[in-house]
Design a protein around this motif. Structure first.
Motif, PDB file in Angstrom:
ATOM      1  N   TYR A 110      -4.366   6.239  -1.615  1.00  0.00           N
ATOM      2  CA  TYR A 110      -3.849   4.914  -1.283  1.00  0.00           C
ATOM      3  C   TYR A 110      -3.896   4.049  -2.544  1.00  0.00           C
ATOM      4  O   TYR A 110      -4.951   3.933  -3.174  1.00  0.00           O
ATOM      5  CB  TYR A 110      -4.687   4.240  -0.199  1.00  0.00           C
ATOM      6  CG  TYR A 110      -4.658   4.931   1.141  1.00  0.00           C
ATOM      7  CD1 TYR A 110      -3.775   4.520   2.148  1.00  0.00           C
ATOM      8  CD2 TYR A 110      -5.533   5.982   1.422  1.00  0.00           C
ATOM      9  CE1 TYR A 110      -3.761   5.157   3.381  1.00  0.00           C
ATOM     10  CE2 TYR A 110      -5.521   6.611   2.648  1.00  0.00           C
ATOM     11  CZ  TYR A 110      -4.636   6.195   3.633  1.00  0.00           C
ATOM     12  OH  TYR A 110      -4.621   6.818   4.853  1.00  0.00           O
TER      13      TYR A 110
ATOM     14  N   ALA B 251       0.905   5.153   0.169  1.00  0.00           N
ATOM     15  CA  ALA B 251      -0.021   6.184   0.635  1.00  0.00           C
ATOM     16  C   ALA B 251       0.636   7.557   0.559  1.00  0.00           C
ATOM     17  O   ALA B 251       1.830   7.707   0.859  1.00  0.00           O
ATOM     18  CB  ALA B 251      -0.452   5.894   2.071  1.00  0.00           C
TER      19      ALA B 251
ATOM     20  N   LYS C 188      -5.059   2.714   6.357  1.00  0.00           N
ATOM     21  CA  LYS C 188      -6.452   2.888   5.952  1.00  0.00           C
ATOM     22  C   LYS C 188      -7.410   2.707   7.119  1.00  0.00           C
ATOM     23  O   LYS C 188      -8.396   3.418   7.245  1.00  0.00           O
ATOM     24  CB  LYS C 188      -6.818   1.881   4.856  1.00  0.00           C
ATOM     25  CG  LYS C 188      -6.159   2.136   3.520  1.00  0.00           C
ATOM     26  CD  LYS C 188      -6.646   1.088   2.531  1.00  0.00           C
ATOM     27  CE  LYS C 188      -5.932   1.166   1.207  1.00  0.00           C
ATOM     28  NZ  LYS C 188      -6.395   0.116   0.280  1.00  0.00           N
TER      29      LYS C 188
ATOM     30  N   VAL D  83       0.855  -1.184   0.000  1.00  0.00           N
ATOM     31  CA  VAL D  83       0.000   0.000   0.000  1.00  0.00           C
ATOM     32  C   VAL D  83       0.893   1.235   0.000  1.00  0.00           C
ATOM     33  O   VAL D  83       1.627   1.486   0.956  1.00  0.00           O
ATOM     34  CB  VAL D  83      -0.935   0.020   1.224  1.00  0.00           C
ATOM     35  CG1 VAL D  83      -1.801   1.279   1.193  1.00  0.00           C
ATOM     36  CG2 VAL D  83      -1.816  -1.219   1.257  1.00  0.00           C
TER      37      VAL D  83
END
Length: 211
Positions: A128, A85, A159, A83
């Protein structure tokens, strides 16, 4: 501190750009087995490809997670992802493509979306991207590698919610990340705001992708 990486890399191969480790994925699996992590939303059975001439993001963090979903024939599956971000991101010359195969009579159909190519970049806040594969030239400013995911405070935070990720697992963060010549395969993208300047979308038969 500034770190620069050039060339192609896959998330499974340790590099500064894509660093979630097999150990981090194993920790996620253990937590899931113990019921410590809730099930995430289901991703579709189609990954998508994205290219960009340049992505400049501030407030960057990256950590390992697990996207669960379905194959196109309805079977459950899971995808280890990194992920990436950003608190904010500016993207120049963006292309996104997804191919739907085996449509009766038509065969494969490709959807291509382009934006940010007319002098006004795509703008995103709290972005994201669940990435499976990435190639780019990357420069990071004031980078920290090996931070616990929950403590990666330079980015927008994890998240949360039903996300399947270990908050004590491996992460990295930087004040700023600049990526050029971006090519990536992803399973999901979420953002607080996503402004697509000069948006153009087209459908065509056959396999036509951004790269």
């Amino acid at each position: 501190m500034e770190s620069q990486v050039r060339g192609g890399t896959r998330w499974k191969r340790f590099a500064v750009v894509m660093v979630p480790s097999v150990a981090a994925t194993a920790a996620i699996g253990v937590a899931l087995a113990q019921g410590a992590l809730a099930a995430s939303f289901s991703v579709s059975g189609q990954s998508f490809k994205v290219t960009a001439d340049k992505l400049v993001g501030t407030g960057f963090s990256q950590y390992g997670a697990l996207d669960t979903g379905y194959t196109l024939d309805g079977k459950k599956t899971a995808h280890p992802v990194a992920v990436s971000a950003f608190k904010s991101a500016s993207i120049t010359g963006m292309c996104q493509s997804v191919v739907t195969p085996n449509i009766p009579i038509l065969g494969s159909v490709s959807l291509i979306l382009k934006a940010g190519g007319g002098g006004t970049p795509v703008q995103a806040e709290n972005l994201y991207i669940d990435v499976e594969e990435l190639e780019a030239d990357a420069t990071f400013e004031n980078i920290d590698i090996g931070v616990a995911a929950k403590d990666a405070s330079k980015g927008p935070g994890m998240k949360g919610g039903a996300e399947q990720s270990n908050p004590f697992g491996f992460a990295q963060q930087a004040d700023k990340a600049t990526l050029t010549g971006v090519k990536q395969t992803a399973w999901a993208t979420t953002a607080g705001t996503f402004k697509l300047s000069g948006l153009k979308m087209s459908l065509s038969s056959g396999v036509k992708e951004c790269y």
